[in-house]
Write an enzyme that holds these catalytic residues in place. Sequence first.
Site, short mmCIF file in Angstrom:
data_model
loop_
_atom_site.label_atom_id
_atom_site.label_comp_id
_atom_site.label_asym_id
_atom_site.label_seq_id
_atom_site.Cartn_x
_atom_site.Cartn_y
_atom_site.Cartn_z
N HIS A 1 18.09 15.40 -2.28
CA HIS A 1 17.64 14.18 -1.60
C HIS A 1 17.50 13.03 -2.58
CE1 HIS A 1 13.31 14.57 -2.79
NE2 HIS A 1 13.49 15.86 -2.63
N ASP B 1 15.53 10.27 -2.13
CA ASP B 1 14.25 9.57 -2.14
C ASP B 1 13.24 10.23 -3.06
OD1 ASP B 1 14.33 11.68 -0.18
OD2 ASP B 1 12.39 11.00 0.55
N ASP C 1 12.17 16.15 -8.89
CA ASP C 1 12.13 16.10 -7.43
C ASP C 1 12.68 14.79 -6.92
OD1 ASP C 1 11.50 16.66 -4.80
OD2 ASP C 1 9.36 16.33 -5.03
N GLU D 1 13.55 12.97 2.71
CA GLU D 1 13.00 14.32 2.64
C GLU D 1 11.50 14.30 2.42
OE1 GLU D 1 11.58 18.04 0.76
OE2 GLU D 1 11.61 16.01 -0.06
N GLU D 2 11.03 13.33 1.66
CA GLU D 2 9.61 13.28 1.32
C GLU D 2 8.72 12.82 2.49
OE1 GLU D 2 8.59 14.63 -1.17
OE2 GLU D 2 9.97 14.44 -2.85
N ASP E 1 19.29 24.47 -1.42
CA ASP E 1 18.49 23.25 -1.54
C ASP E 1 17.54 23.39 -2.72
OD1 ASP E 1 17.46 20.75 -0.96
OD2 ASP E 1 16.42 21.35 0.87
N HIS F 1 5.18 15.04 -7.90
CA HIS F 1 4.40 14.15 -7.03
C HIS F 1 3.19 13.58 -7.77
CE1 HIS F 1 5.95 15.45 -2.78
NE2 HIS F 1 6.91 15.48 -3.70
#
Length: 440
Positions: A75, A77, A111, A145-146, A171, A416
């Site tokens: 992803h 984002d 991520d 995705e987030e 994934d 994150h």
Amino acid sequence: MTPVERFRELLAIATVSRFDPVDVDDQPFAAFHAALERLYPLVHSRLEREVVAGRSLLYRWAGKTDAAPLVLLAHQDVVPVEGQQWRHPPFSAEIVGEGADRTIHARGAIDDKGALVAIFEAVEQALADGVVPRTDIWLALGHDEETRGTGAQAMATLLAERGVRPALVLDEGGAVVEGAVPGVAAPTAMIGVAERGVATFDLVTREAGGHASTPPAMPATARLARAVDRLRRRPFPLRLAPPVRAMLATAAAHAAPPLGTVFRHGRVTAPLLTRALARVGPETNALVRTTAVVTRLEGAAGDNVLATVARAGVNVRLLTGDTLADVAIHLRRAVADPLVDIELRHGGEPSPVSPWRGEAWRRLSATVSATLGHDVVALPYLQLGASDSRFYTGLTDAVYRFAPFHLTRAERDALHAPNERIRVDVWLRGIRFYRALLES
């Protein structure tokens, strides 16, 4: 440009997704798409590309045969950085250290631009070397995705409509780690064969309201606070779900005694194992029970106003085998107050469990061994967070969640969070993994 220079350029583009689509800045995503096209000319001249759901990108690399294809997910984002204190600016992609300690600091380093860019490097190199894959290879790059996963959902629906039935979907997810399973000294490649469901429930209390100078004996906020505390003190029951039992059974051959015996006989030792794992720490506790935690609180609009509605948002992660209906029942019993309403805001059930035996699993584990180290043990595991892969489980039962990076505990903790980073050598080995996988 070198692979690392291309990686850093893409990391510097702040493709931040937000829960309200109105708040999302389109410009960084447009810049990211343009940079991909410029940095990977062979990918964009030889693969078919289409834009799905506004910002997601779907590529098809045609293979020699019409056998079941490989689908690689990533992803674009990243999560926001507001309110965090970083040692290095989050979108500067600075390199710090020397030799094996050279590290790129940036939001998205792991991520999930680490995987996304490694995939593109592998495909671009393979094209330059004249590789033509045996089967079609699809690259599906979600844009949210987030937050909502609408891009992945739209791409999965499109593939289903076209009759695409993959042999393997891969994934983001687990990584190569150490110390993840008690008693296992060897590094382990944690390959997610399932992921927990995710839901948000609201605990809601209501009252007539009024001036804060004359509060009732049990205002809505106090009733809500009591419900929140009751939920905290009544966790979901412990259980050894099939993916966790498979992880322990596979790890048994590599665990020091007597843990190897305990792991091998999980059906008998489940009560002991679940209690022990629940106590080790938050990650292992989340492997053996559905978890629920209050993440947001809402009350009155002013300091001197009684709340007519008080609300607590409960983030729930469902263990394999539990359902949203089961969660609602548990919340009601834990709160034990008929004046507290329990409302499902949104949610999804746990994913199906992919096999940890068979051709797709062997393909993954063999690629791990060949590129990441012969001492690395491939273990099936239950992924604790949600990913875009949940939307692809209707296409095949071979859906796996693994990023080919050897990460320390501190590096995993930075996801994150401030100071997300990846070591340069670790990232470069990930390119070799994807190159071997697409040629396997």
